[in-house]
Design an enzyme around this catalytic site. Structure first.
Site, short mmCIF file in Angstrom:
data_model
loop_
_atom_site.label_atom_id
_atom_site.label_comp_id
_atom_site.label_asym_id
_atom_site.label_seq_id
_atom_site.Cartn_x
_atom_site.Cartn_y
_atom_site.Cartn_z
N GLY A 91 47.59 37.99 11.69
CA GLY A 91 48.72 37.60 10.84
C GLY A 91 48.46 37.77 9.36
N ARG A 92 47.19 37.95 9.01
CA ARG A 92 46.89 38.16 7.58
C ARG A 92 45.72 39.12 7.43
NH1 ARG A 92 43.78 32.96 5.17
NH2 ARG A 92 43.01 32.05 7.09
N GLY A 140 50.35 35.82 4.76
CA GLY A 140 49.46 36.97 4.96
C GLY A 140 48.32 37.04 3.95
N ARG A 200 38.75 40.04 20.97
CA ARG A 200 38.52 38.61 21.20
C ARG A 200 38.77 38.24 22.66
NH1 ARG A 200 40.78 39.87 16.09
NH2 ARG A 200 40.44 38.27 14.52
N ASP A 267 40.59 32.86 20.04
CA ASP A 267 40.84 34.03 19.19
C ASP A 267 39.75 34.19 18.14
OD1 ASP A 267 41.95 31.60 18.13
OD2 ASP A 267 42.87 32.77 16.54
P1 AMP Z 1 42.50 31.55 12.05
O1 AMP Z 1 42.59 30.07 12.08
O2 AMP Z 1 42.13 32.13 10.72
O3 AMP Z 1 41.67 32.11 13.15
O4 AMP Z 1 44.00 32.05 12.28
C1 AMP Z 1 44.81 31.68 13.34
C2 AMP Z 1 46.07 32.49 13.34
O5 AMP Z 1 46.88 32.19 12.20
C3 AMP Z 1 45.87 33.99 13.32
O6 AMP Z 1 46.89 34.56 14.08
C4 AMP Z 1 46.03 34.30 11.84
O7 AMP Z 1 46.35 35.64 11.62
C5 AMP Z 1 47.16 33.36 11.43
N1 AMP Z 1 47.18 32.99 10.01
C6 AMP Z 1 46.36 32.14 9.37
N2 AMP Z 1 46.66 32.03 8.08
C7 AMP Z 1 47.71 32.87 7.85
C8 AMP Z 1 48.50 33.23 6.70
N3 AMP Z 1 48.26 32.71 5.49
N4 AMP Z 1 49.49 34.13 6.88
C9 AMP Z 1 49.74 34.66 8.07
N5 AMP Z 1 49.06 34.37 9.19
C10 AMP Z 1 48.04 33.48 9.09
MG MG Z 2 40.86 33.76 13.59
#
Ligand code: AMP
Ligand code: MG
Length: 485
Positions: A91-92, A140, A200, A267
Site C-alpha cells: 500500500g505504500r 502511501g 510473504r 505479511d
Molecule cells: P505494515 O504494518 O507496514 O506491515 O503494513 C500493513 C499494511 O498497511 C500494508 O498493506 C501496507 O502497505 C499498508 N500501509 C501502512 N501504512 C500505509 C500508508 N501510509 N499508506 C498506505 N498503505 C499503508
Molecule cells: Mg508490512
C-alpha cells in the site's frame, strides 16, 4: 546509467504476471534530498558506481534500472494480530527491481548448498513511494523518522549476525505528513531496501483465500526454484520444512540479539527467513520476557519471548495454504520440526553471540540456560547487549569482563553457573578480540532513548551527524563480531 558489470538484472517475480502484482507509478515528490546511501550493499548488486545524481534519479524519482520491467505493487493478504485481513498488499511500497548478488558478497557462515554460483536473487523494495491500488485510506507515504528507524534496525541486526534486509537508500521527499503516532506535521521520505525476497506467507494466503490452487502451485515452484532449490520439484512438505528451518533460525537469532520485531503478522514474514519491514521494533534493555515493542499491541501478542510462538503460528497459516495442494499429514510433520529446529538454532545463536565453539548439545544447552538465568537474576542492571560484549570469546575475555565497568555484576550463584558453562567452551576465532571495539568500555546498543536522541538531532537541528556516527560504529561492530567475511 553507469551500473557496474556486477549488476545482473533478473526480474523473476515480475515474470509471474498480473495475477500477483499491479503495475504502479512512484509519487512525484516535491524534493529529493539524499540522506543515506549504503554503498557496501549497493556494491553487492553492482549499483555503487551511480553518482549521487543518478542515485537520486533511481531511488527518489524511480527512473528505471536497465533490464527491469517497472515497479509493481505486490498482492498479498495476511493475519494482523491473528485477524485475517484481505485488504492488504503493497500500500505504500513496490517491488522496484530484482537482481543477482555477487556470489562473494555472501557471508560464508550463512552460505548454504542452495545458494547457487550465480548469487542469491535480491529485491529492491520501497517504502513510502506513493499510493497503489492497495493503499486503502493511507497516503502511501513513509515518515522520515520511520525511514531512519528502518535504517538503524537493519544496520544493528546485520552487525549482530541476524539475517536481515539492508536499507539501501533513504531520500527525504519534502512533504508534510499527518500521523497519529508522531508529532505532526512530520517530514517524509522514501526508503529502498535490498532484501532476499518479498514473497510473504500472506502471498500464499491470498491465493488460498481467492480459491486459486493453481496460483499456490505457481508460487510454490517460484519459491522452491529460486530460494530453496535443494528441495526437489513437487516436494511441497520439503519446501515447508525448508521455510520452517529458515524461520526457526531467524527467530533464534532475534532472541539472541535481544530484538523485538513488534509486528509479526503473516505479511511481515517472508519465505527465506530474512527479517524485514521494521516499524515499531525495539531492542531489549535487559531480561524482560514480556517486553512489547508496538504501543498498539495491547495484549503483548508479539512480546519478546512470544516471538517463537508467533512465528510458529504464522507457519501454521502458511502450511494450511500449502495443504490445498499437498498432503496435510506431511505438512504437519514439517511444521512440527519448528520446535526442535528453534532449540537447535538458539544454541547456535548463543554460541555465535558469545564467540565460542560448540561442545555438544548438552554443554551448549547449559550455556544457553545459564546465560538466560544470569540475565534474569541480574534484573535491570544486567543489560542484554553488554553481557554478550563482556564475555565474547569466553575465557579469553575473563580478565576484561572482570575488570570492566560491570565487574560488580559478575558474582553470585547465577554468575558462577554461567561462567562454568562458558569456560567449558573454546573461543572461536579468538583473534576477533584484537579489534579495537573490544577495548571500549561500552558495546554498541540500540536502546530506545538513543534512537530518540538520534532522531531529535535530525528533527530539531537537521543534524545528521549522530546518525552517521552511529552507522559508522555499527559497521565497526559488524567487523569486530566477524560478520564481514
Ligand atoms: P505494515 O504494518 O507496514 O506491515 O503494513 C500493513 C499494511 O498497511 C500494508 O498493506 C501496507 O502497505 C499498508 N500501509 C501502512 N501504512 C500505509 C500508508 N501510509 N499508506 C498506505 N498503505 C499503508
Ligand atoms: Mg508490512
Amino acid at each position: 546509467m553507469p551500473v557496474s558489470p556486477a549488476y545482473r538484472p533478473d526480474p523473476r517475480f515480475f515474470d509471474l504476471g498480473p495475477d500477483y502484482s499491479d503495475a504502479v507509478k512512484a509519487a512525484d515528490f516535491p524534493q529529493t534530498i539524499l540522506r543515506f546511501r549504503n554503498d557496501r550493499a549497493a556494491a553487492e548488486v553492482g549499483l555503487e558506481t551511480l553518482s549521487d545524481a543518478e542515485w537520486i534519479a533511481t531511488f527518489g524519482r524511480f527512473d528505471p534500472l536497465p533490464g527491469q520491467p517497472g515497479p509493481v505493487a505486490m498482492r498479498y493478504h495476511g493475519h494482523q494480530f491473528r485477524h485475517y485481513n484481505p485488504d492488504l498488499g503493497d500500500g505504500r511500497g513496490f517491488l522496484a527491481a530484482q537482481m543477482r548478488e555477487t556470489p562473494r558478497a555472501q557471508a560464508a557462515s550463512d552460505r548454504v548448498a542452495s545458494d547457487s554460483a550465480q548469487g542469491r536473487l535480491l529485491d529492491l523494495g520501497t517504502k513510502g513511494s506513493g499510493r497503489t491500488p492497495w493503499s486503502r485510506d493511507g497516503d502511501g507515504r513513509l515518515t522520515l523518522k520511520g525511514g531512519v528507524r528502518e535504517v538503524l534496525a537493519a544496520a544493528m541486526l546485520e552487525a549482530q549476525g541476524v539475517p536481515t534486509s539492508r536499507a539501501l537508500s533513504l531520500i527525504e521527499t519534502g512533504e508534510a505528513l499527518e500521523r497519529g503516532d508522531e508529532p505532526s506535521p512530520t517530514r517524509s521520505a522514501v526508503l529502498v531496501r535490498l532484501s532476499h525476497s518479498h514473497v510473504r506467507f500472506g502471498t500464499f494466503q491470498r491465493a488460498a483465500y481467492i480459491n486459486r490452487p493453481d496460483q499456490i502451485e505457481t508460487l510454490i515452484e517460484h519459491v522452491r526454484s529460486l530460494y530453496h532449490p535443494e528441495v526437489a520439484p513437487g516436494d511441497v512438505p520439503g519446501l515447508m520444512q525448508a521455510i520452517t528451518a529458515a524461520s526457526a533460525r531467524l527467530t533464534a537469532r532475534w532472541i539472541a540479539a535481544g530484538f523485538v520485531h513488534g509486528v509479526l503478522n503473516t505479511d511481515n514474514l517472508n519465505v527465506t527467513g530474512e527479517s524485514f519491514d521494521y516499524g515499531p521494533w525495539r531492542f531489549l534493555p535487559a531480561y524482560q520476557p514480556g517486553f512489547t515493542a508496538a504501543y498498539f499491541d495491547h495484549g503483548g501478542l508479539y512480546a519478546f519471548a512470544r516471538q517463537p510462538e508467533a512465528v510458529f503460528w504464522n507457519l501454521t497459516q502458511l502450511a494450511s495454504c500449502l495443504a490445498v495442494v499437498s498432503e496435510p499429514k506431511l505438512l504437519a510433520d514439517a511444521l512440527n520440526g519448528f520446535g526442535p529446529a528453534y532449540i537447535r538454532e538458539l544454541r547456535a545463536a548463543f554460541l555465535m553471540r558469545l564467540g565460542v565453539h560448540s561442545l555438544g548439545e548438552a554443554a551448549d544447552q547449559r550455556l544457553v540456560d545459564t546465560t538466560l538465568a544470569l540475565l534474569r537474576e541480574g534484573g535491570e542492571a544486567m543489560r542484554w547487549e553488554p553481557l554478550f560484549f563482556d564475555w565474547f570469546g569466553g575465557f579469553a575475555s575473563s580478565a576484561r569482563a572482570l575488570s570492566g565497568p560491570r565487574a560488580k555484576l559478575y558474582q553470585g550463584e547465577a554468575f558462577d553457573a554461567f561462567r562454568f558453562a562458558l569456560m567449558e567452551h573454546e573461543p572461536d576465532r579468538i583473534e576477533r578480540l584484537e579489534h579495537p571495539m573490544f577495548a571500549a568500555r561500552e558495546p554498541e546498543e540500540m536502546l530506545i532513548d538513543k534512537v530518540e536522541t538520534i532522531w531529535t538531532a535530525i528533527a530539531a537541528d537537521d543534524d545528521w551527524s549522530p546518525l552517521n556516527a552511529k552507522l559508522a560504529r555499527l559497521e565497526a561492530a559488524r567487523r569486530a563480531w566477524g560478520f564481514d567475511k
